[in-house]
Design a protein around this motif. Structure first.
Motif, short mmCIF file in Angstrom:
data_model
loop_
_atom_site.label_atom_id
_atom_site.label_comp_id
_atom_site.label_asym_id
_atom_site.label_seq_id
_atom_site.Cartn_x
_atom_site.Cartn_y
_atom_site.Cartn_z
N GLY A 170 0.89 -0.90 -0.04
CA GLY A 170 -0.04 0.20 0.18
C GLY A 170 0.67 1.37 -0.06
O GLY A 170 1.86 1.28 0.80
N SER A 171 0.47 2.14 -0.66
CA SER A 171 1.12 3.55 -0.98
C SER A 171 1.19 4.18 0.37
O SER A 171 2.53 4.58 0.67
N ASP A 172 0.27 4.52 1.13
CA ASP A 172 0.25 5.00 2.47
C ASP A 172 1.29 4.34 3.42
O ASP A 172 1.86 4.90 4.19
N GLN A 173 0.96 3.19 3.37
CA GLN A 173 1.70 2.13 4.67
C GLN A 173 3.20 2.48 4.25
O GLN A 173 3.93 2.14 5.13
N THR A 174 3.64 2.37 3.14
CA THR A 174 5.16 2.18 2.63
C THR A 174 5.69 3.69 2.37
O THR A 174 6.95 3.68 2.08
N GLU A 175 4.82 4.54 2.47
CA GLU A 175 5.60 6.03 2.00
C GLU A 175 6.56 6.33 2.87
O GLU A 175 7.60 6.95 2.62
N TYR A 176 6.60 5.99 4.29
CA TYR A 176 7.75 6.22 5.21
C TYR A 176 9.22 5.81 4.68
O TYR A 176 10.23 6.47 4.75
N LYS A 177 9.23 4.51 3.84
CA LYS A 177 10.01 4.12 3.14
C LYS A 177 10.89 4.67 2.18
O LYS A 177 12.05 5.06 2.15
N ARG A 178 10.03 5.45 1.22
CA ARG A 178 10.47 6.11 0.11
C ARG A 178 10.84 7.59 0.65
O ARG A 178 11.81 8.19 -0.01
N ASN A 208 9.06 4.46 -7.67
CA ASN A 208 7.72 3.84 -7.07
C ASN A 208 6.93 5.06 -6.38
O ASN A 208 6.14 4.74 -5.41
N ASP A 209 7.19 6.38 -6.85
CA ASP A 209 6.43 7.26 -6.56
C ASP A 209 6.45 8.30 -7.76
O ASP A 209 7.31 8.26 -8.66
N ASN A 210 5.16 9.05 -7.91
CA ASN A 210 5.09 9.96 -9.01
C ASN A 210 5.74 11.45 -8.69
O ASN A 210 5.98 11.65 -7.46
N PRO A 211 5.81 12.26 -9.66
CA PRO A 211 6.46 13.74 -9.36
C PRO A 211 5.86 14.39 -8.25
O PRO A 211 6.54 15.26 -7.57
N THR A 212 4.45 14.03 -7.97
CA THR A 212 3.89 15.07 -7.14
C THR A 212 3.64 14.36 -5.69
O THR A 212 3.18 14.99 -4.60
N SER A 213 4.31 13.10 -5.49
CA SER A 213 4.41 12.60 -4.23
C SER A 213 5.40 13.17 -3.12
O SER A 213 6.32 13.75 -3.63
N ASN A 214 5.14 13.06 -1.95
CA ASN A 214 5.91 13.71 -1.05
C ASN A 214 7.27 13.51 -0.95
O ASN A 214 8.29 14.52 -0.86
N SER A 215 7.84 12.30 -1.36
CA SER A 215 9.13 12.01 -1.40
C SER A 215 10.11 12.57 -2.49
O SER A 215 10.92 13.14 -2.35
N MET A 216 9.16 12.87 -3.91
CA MET A 216 9.88 13.55 -4.79
C MET A 216 9.84 14.93 -4.66
O MET A 216 10.85 15.67 -5.04
N LEU A 217 8.71 15.60 -4.02
CA LEU A 217 8.67 17.03 -3.62
C LEU A 217 9.77 17.15 -2.76
O LEU A 217 10.40 18.42 -3.05
N GLN A 218 10.01 16.60 -1.69
CA GLN A 218 11.28 16.74 -0.73
C GLN A 218 12.58 16.54 -1.63
O GLN A 218 13.38 17.49 -1.01
N LEU A 219 12.62 15.56 -2.40
CA LEU A 219 14.08 15.50 -2.90
C LEU A 219 14.15 16.93 -3.92
O LEU A 219 15.31 17.29 -4.01
N LYS A 220 13.22 17.10 -4.44
CA LYS A 220 13.51 18.39 -5.45
C LYS A 220 13.78 19.68 -4.53
O LYS A 220 14.66 20.28 -4.87
N LYS A 221 13.04 20.03 -3.49
CA LYS A 221 13.08 20.86 -2.77
C LYS A 221 14.61 21.04 -1.94
O LYS A 221 15.06 22.37 -1.94
N GLU A 222 14.91 20.05 -1.25
CA GLU A 222 15.91 19.91 -0.59
C GLU A 222 17.30 20.26 -1.19
O GLU A 222 18.35 20.47 -0.68
N ASN A 223 17.33 19.72 -2.65
CA ASN A 223 18.37 19.96 -3.18
C ASN A 223 18.62 20.74 -4.74
O ASN A 223 19.34 20.79 -5.37
N SER A 224 17.37 21.54 -4.49
CA SER A 224 17.10 22.64 -5.85
C SER A 224 17.18 21.77 -7.19
O SER A 224 18.06 22.33 -8.20
N LEU A 225 16.69 20.58 -7.26
CA LEU A 225 16.56 19.85 -8.48
C LEU A 225 15.52 20.14 -9.34
O LEU A 225 14.42 20.63 -8.94
N TYR A 226 15.69 20.25 -10.63
CA TYR A 226 14.68 20.32 -11.53
C TYR A 226 14.12 18.87 -12.11
O TYR A 226 14.90 18.05 -12.60
N ASN A 227 13.05 18.59 -11.90
CA ASN A 227 12.40 17.28 -12.52
C ASN A 227 12.18 17.48 -14.11
O ASN A 227 10.83 17.77 -14.59
#
Length: 315
Positions: A170-178, A208-227
């Motif tokens: 499940g996406s919610d149950q495993t989100e913490y891992k990503r 295993n997440d979409n561009p709008t998922s929290n893990s990807m938004l976190q990755l972009k924001k913390e590292n000034s990345l452009y998807n």
């Protein structure tokens, strides 16, 4: 538009269970043996190797007039399958080498990097374990993040290859891992920037997440990345199809210095999903979806359940 001879293609491809046919007692590869219910025979394995090599050889060729310089891979079992892949019919003409480390993933599937040694020179590589605890406070093993540093067109670049924990429970149950995987990737990049604030970084993978998922938004924001792959995703297009919905789990992100129009050296030119018709199912209710090797235990003889994604850099 830049000259075709000045383009370098960099791709990512989840190969969908690229296992050899031999038992590895250290991992859970029992599904991919000639004696298994999936009947993973030598002929089926050789067909898969041929098909994957054929796909890789065609990515970005229309504009770059040559196969990719660098290809990140997910779901490869070992060095043996990578040797077979780079020696396959459509890749053996090029000077491909690979970087692979065995991870502690329970299924024994790892990430790897293929590269054309004529165009990319490796300086350093290492892997980083993602420490995850399950509900019983025991370590939950997943794929490592592979970091490769090298020179492309005499310019130093860093590549992070990822395959983040799945959503099977499940996406919610495993989100913490990503989110933990995202944090680990950020730590790797922070370390690179400590040595050189202007490090040029490419982050690719099956997240295993979409561009709008929290893990990807976190990755972009913390590292000034452009998807650069985010805009390719729509209701009618993606890299994976789940329950007749397109998703974009396979993505490539760049540090901002690849997009500075006044910047020096390699610059971002374009991104795309390699979803050519020959990679899709031709008929039936799944028409247009990725042509898979297996659906459950039923052999289909296709390529992968993912489409490759790629970018092109110009010098």
């Amino acid at each position: 538009m830049s000259s075709i001879s000045n383009l370098y293609t960099i791709a990512f491809y989840n190969t969908e269970n690229l296992f050899d046919i031999y038992l590895d007692r250290r991992t859970n590869d029992n599904d991919f043996l000639p004696t298994s219910a999936k009947n993973w025979t030598k002929k089926r394995y050789e067909t898969k190797i041929y098909k994957l090599g054929s796909v890789i050889s065609k990515i970005g060729v229309e504009s770059a007039q040559k196969p990719p310089t660098i290809i990140g891979l997910a779901e490869v079992e070992n060095d043996s399958v990578l040797k077979d892949l780079i020696n396959s019919e459509d890749l053996k003409l090029y000077n491909y080498k690979f970087i692979h480390y065995n991870s502690l993933d329970e299924r024994g599937i790892d990430v790897a990097l293929l590269y054309n040694e004529d165009e990319f020179t490796v300086e350093h590589s290492e892997t980083f374990n993602i420490y995850i605890q399950d509900e019983q406070a025991e370590q939950d093993f997943t794929r490592d993040i592979l970091l490769v540093t090298g020179y492309l067109n005499n310019e130093k670049i860093h590549i992070l290859v990822n395959h983040w924990p799945s959503r099977h429970e499940g996406s919610d149950q495993t989100e913490y891992k990503r989110l933990l995987a995202s944090k680990k990737a950020s730590e790797i990049m922070a370390n690179l920037k400590e040595h050189n604030l202007d490090s040029k970084i490419i982050v690719m993978g099956d997240f295993n997440d979409n561009p709008t998922s929290n893990s990807m938004l976190q990755l972009k924001k913390e590292n000034s990345l452009y998807n650069v792959t985010e805009s390719l995703w729509s209701y009618s297009r993606g890299s994976v199809n789940h329950n007749f919905t397109w998703i974009l789990f396979d993505q490539i992100l760049l540090s901002q210095n690849f997009l500075n129009l006044k910047g020096q050296g390699l610059q971002f030119e374009r991104a795309n999903i390699f979803d050519e018709k020959f990679l899709t199912q031709h008929k039936g209710k799944f028409k247009g979806q990725p042509f898979r090797t297996y659906v459950g235990k039923k052999y289909k003889g296709g390529f992968s359940d993912h489409f490759p994604v790629y970018i092109q850099l110009k010098k």
